[in-house]
Design an enzyme around this catalytic site. Structure first.
Site, PDB file in Angstrom:
ATOM      1  N   ASP A 303      22.228 -24.228   4.321  1.00  0.00           N
ATOM      2  CA  ASP A 303      22.872 -23.039   3.577  1.00  0.00           C
ATOM      3  C   ASP A 303      24.145 -22.302   4.389  1.00  0.00           C
ATOM      4  O   ASP A 303      24.225 -24.055   5.307  1.00  0.00           O
ATOM      5  CB  ASP A 303      21.934 -21.611   4.127  1.00  0.00           C
ATOM      6  N   THR A 305      26.658 -20.371   4.771  1.00  0.00           N
ATOM      7  CA  THR A 305      27.024 -18.686   5.873  1.00  0.00           C
ATOM      8  C   THR A 305      26.244 -18.688   6.580  1.00  0.00           C
ATOM      9  O   THR A 305      24.850 -18.531   6.297  1.00  0.00           O
ATOM     10  CB  THR A 305      27.336 -17.538   4.534  1.00  0.00           C
TER      11      THR A 305
END
Length: 750
Positions: A303, A305
Site C-alpha cells: 500500500d 499511504t
C-alpha cells in the site's frame, strides 16, 4: 446509562458503581488475547505426538520386561526432542506475548459523563464506547446518540463498502469505524461477542502450511508407510521363528525410530528461534511459520499511504480557478479560496490525515456545517454545506463544497470542465504534480445543497452534479525512513514489487520511481481493472507495477490473482482497507501504527513502522530455510540407509542389526549436526524442486552406505559369533545373548 437513540448530547455512560457491579458479575470483555498457544497446549503438542506416544508404549513394554536401559533410551529420545521444542516455543511465546501487550490499543469509553481510556478487557456490558475513524469495534453493540457511523465490515463479510449505521443499528466487534464520530453501547462482551469468534478465526495458532512444512510432512508420511510395511514383515517373521517377546519389543522400538519425526522438531525450533531473533530486530512474528514464508516470497504488494509513505501530509501548492482559468497566487480570489478550503478542513466532523494537513497549512475558522457527507474510500470525496456567513458573497453559487479526487469528480464538472479535459491547463497541472510525486485534490462547488434526510437518524445524501472547479491542491507526503533502501534490497533479491493505492496512479508512479522501481513502470487504474475479465486481470496483476485508484476489493482481487498464478505473495499495509488483502496473501505484514484489525490479521507486524526490519527479516528467513533444507540431506539418507541395512541383513538371515541404544545415537550423529546447520546456514534463496534434489542425492548415498554397512556388519557378525562359539561359556549366558541379539551362537552356523 446511555440515552435512547435520537437523544441530544453525549451519553453519560455507566457510573463507577455500575462498572464494579458488572465486573464482579463477570460481564467484562476479558478473553484470550495471546497470539500464541497457552503453555499447556505447547507442552501437550510437543510431548504427546504420535511418535512420542508410540515410544512411550514401547518404553512401558520394555519396563514390564525388565529392560530398563532400553526403556530409558527409547523414552529418552522422545523426551529430548519434546523438550527442545517446548523450551524454544515457550521462550518465543514470552517474547511475543510481551511485545503484543505493548502493542495493544486502548479504547475510549464514557464513564459518568466523561471520557476515560481503558483496556479492551475492561469494557463491560452497557459501557458506551466512543467511536472515531480507524477504531476497531471491540464489542458487539448498538449505535447511540444522534450521529451515524460509517462502518467497514470487510473483514467480516468480504464486502469493501462502508455501511452507514444510524442510532439503533447494530455494530459487530471486528468491524472498523471508517467515518464519523459517535458512540455505541456494548450489548455483548467477552465470550458472548463476535470478537471472541473473530479472534479465534484470524489470530488462532493454526497458520496455513508453508512449502517446507508440506514437503517435510510428505517425507515423514512416506517413510512411515515404508516402516509400517517393514514392521509387519519383520514382526511376522519373528513370530514364525519364535523370537523372544523382549526381542520383538526391541525391534519395534528400533523400527519406530526410523521415522524422521525429528524433522518436525528441527523445523519448530528454527521457527521459534527465528521469531525471537526478528522480534529483537523490530518485526513481531505472530505466526511462527511466517519466518519461512519470508524466504519463499517472490512478490511483495505494498500500500502507499501510511505504508510506503509516512502519511505525514503537508500542503505543497494551491492553484485557484475562476471558470476554466487559473488565478494568480497573489490575487484576493486565491486568498479567499485558500481560506474557504481551510474552513472546510477545520469544520469537518470526520477528520482524517488530509483535512488535518489542510487545516495546518491554510487559514480559516471552524464553523458548523448545515449538513455533511463524510469521506468514503469507495467514492473518494466528501461534501459540506457551510453557513452563508462562511461563504460571503458566493453563498448562492457555493451552496455545497466538494473535496476529492479530480479524476473521479471530473465527470460531474459543469462550468470550467474544459480545463480538466485532455490538454487542458488543469489536466496539465495535475500531470506535472503527479510526476513530482504529489497527491492532487480538487475543491469544487455546486449550487445544489446537500439534501437533508427524511429520517432524522439517517445520514444526509448528495450526488455531485454541475460542479464548478475552485482549486487544485497539491499535497506532499514523504517516504518512510529506510523505505528506499529496503525496496532496493528486495528488488536486488529478485522480488517483484507492486504498489497498490487508492491515489492517482501518476502520483504513485512518481513515488515508485523515487523508491527505485523504475525505469519503466506499468500503470493500471481501478476502473481499468473493473473492465477486465478474470484472465485479463490475472495478466495485469502479473505485468503491472503500479495500481492506482484501487479499492479494497481491487487489492483483494490482485492478491488472489497473483497467488493463483503460482506467486508467493506478501502484502504490506496499514489501513482497514488492507485487512482483507493481508488475510488473502501468503504473508501479511502490517505497520504497528496501522488499524487494530490490520495488525490482528497480519502474520508479522513492523514495530515502530520501520521498514528497516524487512531486509533483516528476509535474510533471517532465507538463512533458516537454507539450514532446514540442508537438514533434509542428513535425515533422509540416514533413514534410507537404516532401512536398507535392515532389509539386506534380514535377507541374509543374520541377526537384527540395531538396538534401541544405537537408534538413540542418531540424536548426536544427525540431530545435533542438523541444529548446527540451521545456525551456520547461508541466506540463499530456497531451491526449486527441493524433494527431487533431496531424493536424487539420498537414494545413491543410501545404497552406497547401506551396502558398505551391511558388508561390515556381516563381517563382524561372523567374527563375533565364531569368537563366542569357540569359547566354553555357560548355556544360560548363551541363551540370554541369543534372546537379546537374535544371534544363536550355539547353532551349527558357527
Amino acid at each position: 446509562m446511555a440515552p435512547h437513540p435520537g437523544s441530544a448530547g453525549p451519553p453519560e455512560g455507566l457510573t463507577a458503581a455500575q462498572v464494579r457491579e458488572r465486573t464482579a458479575a463477570g460481564e467484562t470483555n476479558r478473553a484470550e488475547h495471546s497470539t500464541t498457544r497457552p503453555v499447556w497446549d505447547i507442552v501437550r503438542a510437543n510431548l504427546f505426538t504420535f511418535f512420542n506416544n508410540l515410544l512411550f508404549v514401547i518404553g512401558a513394554a520394555l519396563i514390564v520386561l525388565g529392560q530398563w536401559n532400553d526403556a530409558v533410551t527409547t523414552v529418552g529420545l522422545g523426551l529430548v526432542n519434546a523438550l527442545i521444542g517446548m523450551i524454544s516455543e515457550l521462550r518465543a511465546k514470552r517474547t511475543l506475548d510481551a511485545i503484543t501487550v505493548l502493542a495493544r490499543t486502548q479504547v475510549t469509553v464514557m464513564r459518568e459523563g466523561a471520557e476515560a481510556r481503558v483496556d479492551p478487557d475492561e469494557v463491560v456490558r452497557g459501557d458506551v464506547v466512543v467511536a472515531t475513524p480507524g477504531d476497531q469495534v471491540v464489542v458487539d453493540g448498538v449505535v447511540v446518540g444522534t450521529d451515524p457511523l460509517g462502518i467497514d465490515e470487510s473483514l467480516l463479510t468480504g464486502e469493501a463498502d462502508v455501511l452507514t449505521k444510524v442510532p439503533g443499528d447494530t455494530v459487530l466487534s471486528g468491524s472498523v469505524v471508517a467515518t464519523g464520530r459517535g458512540y455505541y453501547e456494548a450489548t455483548a462482551v467477552g465470550e458472548h461477542s463476535y470478537a471472541h469468534q473473530l479472534t479465534a478465526t484470524v489470530r488462532a495458532f493454526a497458520p496455513s502450511r508453508t512449502p517446507l512444512q508440506r514437503q517435510v510432512d510428505l517425507v515423514v508420511r512416506a517413510v512411515t508407510l515404508v516402516v509400517a510395511l517393514m514392521s509387519f514383515a519383520i514382526l511376522f517373521q519373528a513370530l514364525l521363528e519364535s523370537f523372544a517377546l523382549t526381542r520383538i519389543v526391541q525391534v519395534s522400538a528400533v523400527l519406530s525410530g526410523q521415522i524422521p519425526y525429528g524433522l518436525f522438531f528441527i523445523v519448530a525450533l528454527a521457527y521459534a528461534t527465528g521469531a525471537a531473533t526478528l522480534a529483537k530486530r523490530g518485526a513481531l512474528v505472530q505466526q511462527t511459520n511466517a519466518v519461512e514464508s519470508l524466504a519463499n516470497v517472490d512478490t511483495v504488494c505494498l500500500d502507499k499511504t501510511g505504508t510506503l509513505t509516512a502519511n505525514r501530509l503537508e500542503v505543497a501548492e494551491v492553484v485557484a480557478f475562476s471558470g476554466s482559468a487559473p488565478v494568480p497566487a497573489d490575487s484576493p480570489f486565491h486568498d479567499e479560496v485558500c481560506r474557504l478550503l481551510g474552513t472546510f478542513a477545520r469544520s469537518t466532523q470526520n477528520p482524517n490525515a488530509t483535512t488535518t494537513a489542510l487545516a495546518a497549512g491554510l487559514p480559516g475558522e471552524p464553523v458548523t456545517p448545515h449538513l455533511e457527507v463524510a469521506f468514503s474510500s469507495t467514492t473518494k470525496w466528501s461534501a459540506q454545506s457551510l453557513p452563508e456567513a462562511a461563504l460571503g458573497e458566493h453563498a448562492a453559487q457555493w451552496a455545497t463544497l466538494v473535496l476529492g479526487a479530480p479524476e473521479l469528480l471530473a465527470a460531474a464538472l459543469g462550468p470550467g470542465a474544459e480545463a480538466f479535459a485532455s490538454g487542458g491547463v488543469a489536466a496539465e497541472q495535475q500531470r506535472v504534480w503527479a510526476a513530482a510525486g504529489l497527491r492532487v485534490l480538487l475543491l469544487a462547488a455546486s449550487t445544489v445543497p446537500v439534501s437533508p434526510p427524511a429520517d432524522p437518524t439517517s445520514a444526509p445524501s448528495y450526488t455531485p452534479v454541475g460542479l464548478t472547479p475552485l482549486a487544485l491542491v497539491a499535497m506532499r507526503d514523504e517516504l518512510r525512513p529506510h523505505a528506499l533502501a529496503t525496496l532496493r534490497t528486495l528488488a536486488d533479491a529478485g522480488i517483484d514489487l507492486k504498489i497498490i493505492s487508492g491515489d492517482d496512479p501518476r502520483t504513485v508512479a512518481a513515488l515508485a520511481l523515487q523508491a527505485g522501481l523504475g525505469p519503466t513502470l506499468q500503470l493500471v487504474t481501478g476502473p481499468e481493472l473493473d473492465a477486465m475479465s478474470d484472465r485479463e486481470l490475472a495478466e495485469a496483476a502479473r505485468t503491472g507495477t503500479v495500481f492506482g485508484r484501487a479499492t479494497p476489493a481491487h487489492k483483494e482481487r490482485l492478491v488472489t490473482a497473483l497467488r493463483a498464478s503460482g506467486r508467493y505473495v506478501a502484502m504490506v499495509g496499514d489501513g482497514t482497507n488492507d485487512a482483507l488483502s493481508l488475510k488473502k496473501a501468503d504473508l501479511g505484514i502490517a505497520m504497528e501504527s496501522g488499524s487494530p484489525v490490520t495488525r490482528n490479521v497480519a502474520d508479522m507486524v513492523l514495530l515502530a513502522d520501520s521498514f528497516a526490519a524487512v531486509a533483516p527479516a528476509l535474510v533471517e528467513g532465507r538463512r533458516i530455510v537454507d539450514g532446514l533444507t540442508k537438514s533434509l540431506f542428513l535425515f533422509i539418507p540416514r533413514v534410507l540407509t537404516s532401512i536398507l541395512v535392515i532389509v539386506f541383513v534380514t535377507m541374509l538371515g543374520l541377526g537384527f542389526p540395531y538396538s534401541p541404544a544405537q537408534v538413540a545415537l542418531t540424536l548426536f550423529t544427525v540431530g545435533i549436526p542438523s541444529l548446527a546447520l540451521t545456525l551456520w546456514a547461508r541466506p540463499d534463496r530456497p531451491p526449486g524442486h527441493l524433494l527431487r534434489r533431496v531424493i536424487s542425492f539420498s537414494v545413491p548415498a543410501a545404497i552406497v552406505t547401506g551396502v558398505a554397512a551391511t558388508s561390515i556388519y556381516t563381517l563382524f557378525y561372523q567374527f563375533v559369533g565364531r569368537g563366542l562359539a569357540s569359547r566354553d561359556i555357560p548355556l544360560r549366558a548363551a541363551e540370554r545373548w541369543s534372546a537379546y541379539t537374535g544371534v544363536d551362537i550355539t547353532s551349527s552356523d558357527f
